[in-house]
Design an enzyme around this catalytic site. Sequence first.
Site, short mmCIF file in Angstrom:
data_model
loop_
_atom_site.label_atom_id
_atom_site.label_comp_id
_atom_site.label_asym_id
_atom_site.label_seq_id
_atom_site.Cartn_x
_atom_site.Cartn_y
_atom_site.Cartn_z
N THR A 70 46.57 17.82 59.60
CA THR A 70 47.74 18.11 60.42
C THR A 70 47.35 18.93 61.65
O THR A 70 47.82 18.66 62.75
CB THR A 70 48.79 18.88 59.59
OG1 THR A 70 49.12 18.10 58.44
CG2 THR A 70 50.04 19.17 60.39
N PHE B 25 59.67 26.13 61.56
CA PHE B 25 59.25 25.24 62.64
C PHE B 25 60.22 24.09 62.90
O PHE B 25 60.01 23.29 63.82
CB PHE B 25 57.85 24.67 62.35
CG PHE B 25 57.77 23.87 61.08
CD1 PHE B 25 58.19 22.54 61.03
CD2 PHE B 25 57.27 24.43 59.92
CE1 PHE B 25 58.12 21.80 59.86
CE2 PHE B 25 57.18 23.70 58.73
CZ PHE B 25 57.61 22.38 58.71
N LYS C 257 53.77 9.90 68.02
CA LYS C 257 54.67 10.91 68.56
C LYS C 257 54.65 10.95 70.09
O LYS C 257 53.76 10.36 70.73
CB LYS C 257 54.30 12.27 67.97
CG LYS C 257 54.52 12.35 66.46
CD LYS C 257 54.17 13.73 65.92
CE LYS C 257 54.43 13.84 64.44
NZ LYS C 257 54.12 15.20 63.94
N HIS D 141 52.66 10.78 62.82
CA HIS D 141 53.27 11.11 61.53
C HIS D 141 52.93 9.97 60.59
O HIS D 141 52.91 8.81 61.00
CB HIS D 141 54.80 11.22 61.66
CG HIS D 141 55.50 11.18 60.32
ND1 HIS D 141 55.73 12.31 59.58
CD2 HIS D 141 55.97 10.13 59.59
CE1 HIS D 141 56.33 11.97 58.45
NE2 HIS D 141 56.49 10.65 58.43
N ARG E 154 44.03 12.41 65.05
CA ARG E 154 44.40 13.74 65.52
C ARG E 154 43.25 14.46 66.20
O ARG E 154 43.45 15.16 67.19
CB ARG E 154 44.98 14.56 64.37
CG ARG E 154 46.36 14.07 63.98
CD ARG E 154 46.93 14.84 62.82
NE ARG E 154 48.33 14.49 62.58
CZ ARG E 154 48.88 14.48 61.38
NH1 ARG E 154 48.17 14.79 60.31
NH2 ARG E 154 50.16 14.16 61.24
#
Length: 140
Positions: free
Chosen positions: A93, A59, A11, A117, A104
């Site tokens: 997440t 969201f 991302k 993702h 992450r």
Amino acid sequence: MTKQRTLSIIKPDAVEKNVIGEIYSRFEKAGLRIIAAKMKHLSKAEAEGFYAVHKDRPFFSALVEFMISGPVMIQVLEGENAIAKNRELMGATNPKEAKAGTIRADFADSIDANAVHGSDAEDTAAQEIRYFFSDTEIFG
């Protein structure tokens, strides 16, 4: 063991941090081959289409705006149990809940700017891969 393909997106936050190579290294060390890749700045329509499954969620607008805020790196990964393996590499997440050493935990800033993702199942992986790649762009 099942050989699978999965879609991965690095991302805008992680692209901005210049950690594409570090993330690719993790894929490869885990036995995942990168069989297609492209850098792209998504249009609003592309981001809305890709995340259409979330269009009624609160969201959605923020997610679309984030995904068009800068370029992304999109790749197809292939390997034994690629979907589960990639999701394990990514971590939870919410990066605050992600295990140490996951993508992450190491590179994400927040639940919104969460670095990567990854497809969650075989049917969604196939659909997501087709969204960004034609058969002639995949080399596996």
